[in-house]
Scaffold this motif. Structure first.
Motif, mmCIF file in Angstrom:
data_model
loop_
_atom_site.group_PDB
_atom_site.id
_atom_site.type_symbol
_atom_site.label_atom_id
_atom_site.label_comp_id
_atom_site.label_asym_id
_atom_site.label_seq_id
_atom_site.Cartn_x
_atom_site.Cartn_y
_atom_site.Cartn_z
ATOM 1 N N ARG A 223 -100.460 42.563 12.934
ATOM 2 C CA ARG A 223 -101.445 43.511 13.532
ATOM 3 C C ARG A 223 -101.838 42.987 15.083
ATOM 4 O O ARG A 223 -101.966 43.611 15.699
ATOM 5 C CB ARG A 223 -102.532 43.810 12.516
ATOM 6 C CG ARG A 223 -103.041 45.350 12.788
ATOM 7 C CD ARG A 223 -103.985 45.670 11.822
ATOM 8 N NE ARG A 223 -103.503 46.186 10.660
ATOM 9 C CZ ARG A 223 -103.293 45.493 9.342
ATOM 10 N NH1 ARG A 223 -103.679 44.282 9.289
ATOM 11 N NH2 ARG A 223 -102.442 45.990 8.414
ATOM 12 N N LEU A 224 -102.033 41.664 14.799
ATOM 13 C CA LEU A 224 -102.444 41.032 16.146
ATOM 14 C C LEU A 224 -101.352 40.977 17.188
ATOM 15 O O LEU A 224 -101.580 41.232 18.514
ATOM 16 C CB LEU A 224 -102.893 39.643 16.018
ATOM 17 C CG LEU A 224 -104.281 39.429 15.194
ATOM 18 C CD1 LEU A 224 -104.657 37.976 14.901
ATOM 19 C CD2 LEU A 224 -105.330 40.151 15.612
ATOM 20 N N THR A 225 -100.147 40.896 16.724
ATOM 21 C CA THR A 225 -99.042 40.743 17.709
ATOM 22 C C THR A 225 -98.160 42.089 18.225
ATOM 23 O O THR A 225 -97.752 42.092 19.156
ATOM 24 C CB THR A 225 -97.803 39.704 17.227
ATOM 25 O OG1 THR A 225 -97.334 40.326 15.829
ATOM 26 C CG2 THR A 225 -98.606 38.392 16.761
ATOM 27 N N ARG A 226 -98.532 42.946 17.367
ATOM 28 C CA ARG A 226 -98.010 44.458 17.564
ATOM 29 C C ARG A 226 -99.079 45.508 17.686
ATOM 30 O O ARG A 226 -99.333 46.098 16.508
ATOM 31 C CB ARG A 226 -96.937 44.823 16.795
ATOM 32 C CG ARG A 226 -95.702 43.909 16.533
ATOM 33 C CD ARG A 226 -94.670 44.114 15.173
ATOM 34 N NE ARG A 226 -94.080 42.911 15.102
ATOM 35 C CZ ARG A 226 -93.137 42.815 14.205
ATOM 36 N NH1 ARG A 226 -92.967 43.893 13.184
ATOM 37 N NH2 ARG A 226 -92.266 41.981 13.843
ATOM 38 N N SER A 227 -99.976 45.315 18.722
ATOM 39 C CA SER A 227 -101.162 46.254 18.826
ATOM 40 C C SER A 227 -101.149 47.271 19.648
ATOM 41 O O SER A 227 -101.400 47.209 21.084
ATOM 42 C CB SER A 227 -102.476 45.228 19.124
ATOM 43 O OG SER A 227 -103.547 45.923 19.252
ATOM 44 N N PRO A 228 -100.649 48.375 19.485
ATOM 45 C CA PRO A 228 -100.896 49.423 20.512
ATOM 46 C C PRO A 228 -102.110 49.690 21.053
ATOM 47 O O PRO A 228 -102.246 50.136 22.246
ATOM 48 C CB PRO A 228 -100.312 50.872 19.699
ATOM 49 C CG PRO A 228 -99.499 50.207 18.651
ATOM 50 C CD PRO A 228 -100.051 48.662 18.268
ATOM 51 N N ALA A 229 -103.408 49.299 20.134
ATOM 52 C CA ALA A 229 -104.786 49.527 20.504
ATOM 53 C C ALA A 229 -105.052 48.731 21.689
ATOM 54 O O ALA A 229 -105.364 49.109 22.751
ATOM 55 C CB ALA A 229 -105.375 49.320 19.507
ATOM 56 N N ARG A 230 -104.756 47.515 21.666
ATOM 57 C CA ARG A 230 -104.937 46.653 22.799
ATOM 58 C C ARG A 230 -104.120 47.004 24.116
ATOM 59 O O ARG A 230 -104.777 46.830 25.085
ATOM 60 C CB ARG A 230 -104.341 44.839 22.320
ATOM 61 C CG ARG A 230 -104.883 43.863 23.361
ATOM 62 C CD ARG A 230 -104.470 42.568 22.952
ATOM 63 N NE ARG A 230 -103.009 42.309 23.075
ATOM 64 C CZ ARG A 230 -102.310 42.262 21.721
ATOM 65 N NH1 ARG A 230 -102.792 42.284 20.536
ATOM 66 N NH2 ARG A 230 -101.074 42.183 21.713
ATOM 67 N N LEU A 231 -102.948 47.457 24.055
ATOM 68 C CA LEU A 231 -102.057 47.941 25.222
ATOM 69 C C LEU A 231 -102.859 49.081 25.750
ATOM 70 O O LEU A 231 -102.872 49.133 27.142
ATOM 71 C CB LEU A 231 -100.602 47.907 24.577
ATOM 72 C CG LEU A 231 -99.954 46.517 24.367
ATOM 73 C CD1 LEU A 231 -98.639 47.001 23.795
ATOM 74 C CD2 LEU A 231 -99.944 45.905 25.390
#
Length: 323
Positions: A223-231
């Motif tokens: 979840r940390l490495t594939r985070s649409p939210a962060r992007l």
């Protein structure tokens, strides 16, 4: 309070009309003894403030996790949800308190850690056992879960699982992450428009995939490495999201990071995760509080209430309602 929580109390009701008095600057008259901690801190308990007056300033009461009008019929439903899912409910309250003033990055990491732990908790395990009898595995997608097309300096991204009301699957998460990363790296993309094909923008996480993870630690790392939210947060100034139909869970948690959200009048918004024994896990404990505050975020999550487009606009959860 500590002793009561230790004895199994999961919720406290506070009469705000006879308790701390809201001041014009939004602060409150202290109700604790000198030297005592100001608020519940990390105690696993949901503090519900009850008022008979217009919510106004008390809607952001610093001691309470959620504030409810005494005449609101949803209060009984909220108490029932906390009773049935005490671990998820109290975990949400503690998390929202802790991350209210954290950076987006740290708050998302904290949400992921709590969400991953709850996936191995007894409440979610019980829901999943019941769910396996009602949710059959979905047929493989016949088309890409997300499609993107660039026209001049605009990147248009569409969620593309219309047969599943764009339920947010792993394939959708990964494809969306790739397209958003592309936009982040390419400064010549001036705008990113995100929408969904079919009857709904996004009906939330794909229930047929819920719980199909290797272990909580691996799920957290993924979840940390594939985070649409962060992007989306990093692209917020360029992001324009168009909502319609069902916008549940991830269907509102991700858009809430964008600076511009337009919703059709048929839009229905909700956070259903607590009833599954989870918390919002697509960034909702971070994005929604920064738009509507942690108390209203908790209200949505603990009540399961569905917001119309007009109500969401009044709250500030979306920016525009399209006729």
């Amino acid at each position: 309070m500590d002793e009561e929580v230790a004895s199994g109390t999961n919720v406290f009701l506070v009469d705000l009309d006879t308790g701390p008095t809201p001041q014009p600057n939004g602060e409150t008259t202290p109700s604790h003894k000198p030297g005592a901690p100001n608020g519940p801190g990390a105690l696993p308990v949901v503090i519900i403030g009850i008022t008979r007056h217009p919510l106004g300033a008390v809607a952001t009461h610093p001691i309470c996790d959620v504030v409810v009008d005494a005449a609101d019929p949803i209060l009984d439903e909220m108490l029932s949800t906390i009773e049935r899912r005490p671990i998820a409910a109290t975990s949400l309250a503690v998390l929202l308190r802790a991350t209210e003033h954290q950076s987006i990055e740290h708050a998302l990491a904290a949400e992921s850690a709590v969400y991953s732990l709850l996936q191995s908790g007894p409440e979610f395990v019980a829901w999943r056992q019941q769910s396996t009898r009602t949710h059959r595995p979905a047929a493989p997608d016949q088309e890409p879960a997300v499609v993107g097309a660039r026209v001049d300096d605009v990147l248009r991204i569409e969620l593309n699982r219309p047969h599943r009301h764009n339920a947010f699957s792993r394939s959708m998460r990964d494809a969306l992450t790739e397209l958003l990363a592309l936009a982040l790296l390419d400064d010549s993309i001036r705008e990113v428009h995100l929408s969904g094909r079919g009857p709904s923008f996004c009906s939330g996480g794909d229930l047929t995939e819920f719980g199909s993870f290797d272990d909580p630690a691996t799920a957290h790392r993924t979840r940390l490495t594939r985070s649409p939210a962060r992007l989306i947060d990093r692209l917020a100034g360029r992001m324009h999201v168009r909502l319609h139909g069902a916008c549940m869970g991830a269907g509102i948690e991700l858009p809430a990071f964008a600076k511009s959200i337009t919703a059709d009048r048929d839009t229905v918004i909700a956070l259903p995760e607590i009833r599954l024994g989870l918390i919002p896990g697509a960034g909702g404990t971070v994005s929604l509080p920064r738009r509507i505050g942690r108390q209203r975020t908790a209200y949505l999550a603990l009540s399961g209430v569905q917001l119309t487009a007009d109500a969401a606009r009044q709250w500030g959860l979306i920016d525009f309602v399209s006729p």
